[in-house]
Design an enzyme around this catalytic site. Sequence first.
Site, mmCIF file in Angstrom:
data_model
loop_
_atom_site.group_PDB
_atom_site.id
_atom_site.type_symbol
_atom_site.label_atom_id
_atom_site.label_comp_id
_atom_site.label_asym_id
_atom_site.label_seq_id
_atom_site.Cartn_x
_atom_site.Cartn_y
_atom_site.Cartn_z
ATOM 1 N N TYR A 108 33.400 20.545 49.680
ATOM 2 C CA TYR A 108 32.961 21.889 50.056
ATOM 3 C C TYR A 108 33.259 22.885 48.938
ATOM 4 O O TYR A 108 32.409 23.700 48.558
ATOM 5 C CB TYR A 108 33.644 22.323 51.350
ATOM 6 C CG TYR A 108 33.121 23.623 51.899
ATOM 7 C CD1 TYR A 108 31.922 23.670 52.602
ATOM 8 C CD2 TYR A 108 33.811 24.813 51.706
ATOM 9 C CE1 TYR A 108 31.421 24.862 53.094
ATOM 10 C CE2 TYR A 108 33.330 26.012 52.201
ATOM 11 C CZ TYR A 108 32.132 26.042 52.895
ATOM 12 O OH TYR A 108 31.645 27.236 53.373
ATOM 13 N N TYR B 67 40.642 50.859 25.892
ATOM 14 C CA TYR B 67 39.714 51.035 27.009
ATOM 15 C C TYR B 67 39.661 49.774 27.860
ATOM 16 O O TYR B 67 39.770 49.813 29.091
ATOM 17 C CB TYR B 67 38.328 51.374 26.471
ATOM 18 C CG TYR B 67 37.280 51.602 27.546
ATOM 19 C CD1 TYR B 67 37.239 52.810 28.235
ATOM 20 C CD2 TYR B 67 36.342 50.628 27.853
ATOM 21 C CE1 TYR B 67 36.289 53.033 29.213
ATOM 22 C CE2 TYR B 67 35.390 50.842 28.830
ATOM 23 C CZ TYR B 67 35.363 52.047 29.512
ATOM 24 O OH TYR B 67 34.421 52.260 30.487
#
Length: 534
Positions: A419, A150
Amino acid sequence: MENSGRVVVITGAAGGIGKALLDAFHRDGDTIAAVDLAGTNVADLANALDARHAGFHCDVSSEAEIIALFAEIEARFGRIDALVNNAALGPTMAATVDTDVTSFRKALRINLLGPFVLAREAARRMTGGGVIVNIASLAGVLGNPKRNAYAASKAGLISVTRSLACEWAGRGIRVSAVAPGYVRTPMAAELERTGKTNLDLVRRRVPMGRMARPDEIASAARFLASPAARYVTGSILSVDGGWLSFNQPGDAHPPVSGTPETELAKPAVERRERVVLVTGGAKGIGEALARRFAVSGDTIVIADKDAEGAALVARSLGPKHLSHALDIASEEAVLDLFATIKQRFGRLDILVNNAAIADGFLPALDQMSADLEKVLDVNVTGAFLCAREAVRLMGDAGGVILNLGSINTFLPFAPRHAYGASKAAIDILTRCMAAELGPAGIRTATIAPGYIRTPGVAALEAAGKIDTKAIRRRIPLGDMGRPEDIAEAAYFLASDEASYINGSILYVDGGWTSFGNAGDASEIAEEELQGAAE
């Protein structure tokens, strides 16, 4: 967010999330082709909506049946505009040594190969563009014992979501995914009934203290499929109540007695005027954020270092709105702002931490610590100060904190070290707060814009710091976004429709963070580039 007139294909439509998807897209006025296995009541479900819709049977593990399905849908409706890949086989919960290869392959066929073929056949018929939303799972992001097939299938589906987003962007087809956590569906109820899971333990592991409702997954898919998400492609939106954000031993939420009411049914929520603080709201994305919330009746506080610009925006919105001069790096100034909000309104419902500055593009060898500290003071410390004070004003009533991240959160650019670091810090702050504040009814989320046409980007272009032509070719959708794209994402994440989204990051970047190849992500005609520059 109405999309009246579209033809939407929804697979797994007879299941718990499937039924919620039918309801969500029906409310938007879409025409629905509901798909599920033979023997299900999918035709009755479609007919119960109204006569426009139709139900179809298909085993999505069969390529031949999928091809026949789309021929039938096309003959009935003439076109396909959207596909929601929801059909799936749940985890078998078998130990690795007890898993036979036939069962393993079956999960891959249904959960990965089936959605791929469904997307392929849908895309062939989306001649004027379209949208595909895959329902993935947190199992495709985090490892769990005894869920091998899964989890592998869902991780594969997430990867395919991103690669298809890049390949089909030039055709006007957006592809995104929702990654649900635990959802109260018949599948989950069966796992509990058979002793394969303990839902009480699940609730204690979720900062919000409950599992999701199917309608909360459907709402996220509905947003991603809507025009409001026009610049979202390749993004994977976690809808998990904060599960991914909790990373320590013990419970994320105190033990819950019984099943919470909000897990069983969507609470009736009376729409009220909210008080919304937008930092950096004088222009660009901040202004768009303020206008989006204001147009829906909310009261906006616009805080910006540019006091005159903030005042102009506030006046243009109407007399009930407030502007405030703010140096966000100053604790004294932040405290003054929140004292003013408390005095004027008595509360705060939503904080949008948008204020930020760029760095100087200096090589690392030329940067001083003060250069980095300046960016961090505004982008991180300032955002933290505002979030801290917002929590105090929200109190027991709860609220929403939205932080503006960046594509640099995930993919830092050289030499923009400060940044990138600041935006990575913002994302983890969002997650830390989701884990801490979820039990108090405060949700958080990060919005990560790509390149957006703002005054700041225009200034970087004028200074020769960025190459607009190269940037557009690097974006799968082939263009920069608009400030309104970020505002729409924020408005959704702050709404009751996003009630189980907590700690998640939503990239609104035109597919930038999904592109991992060499070369250009899009082909832009020279005349189009010239027109964009004018």
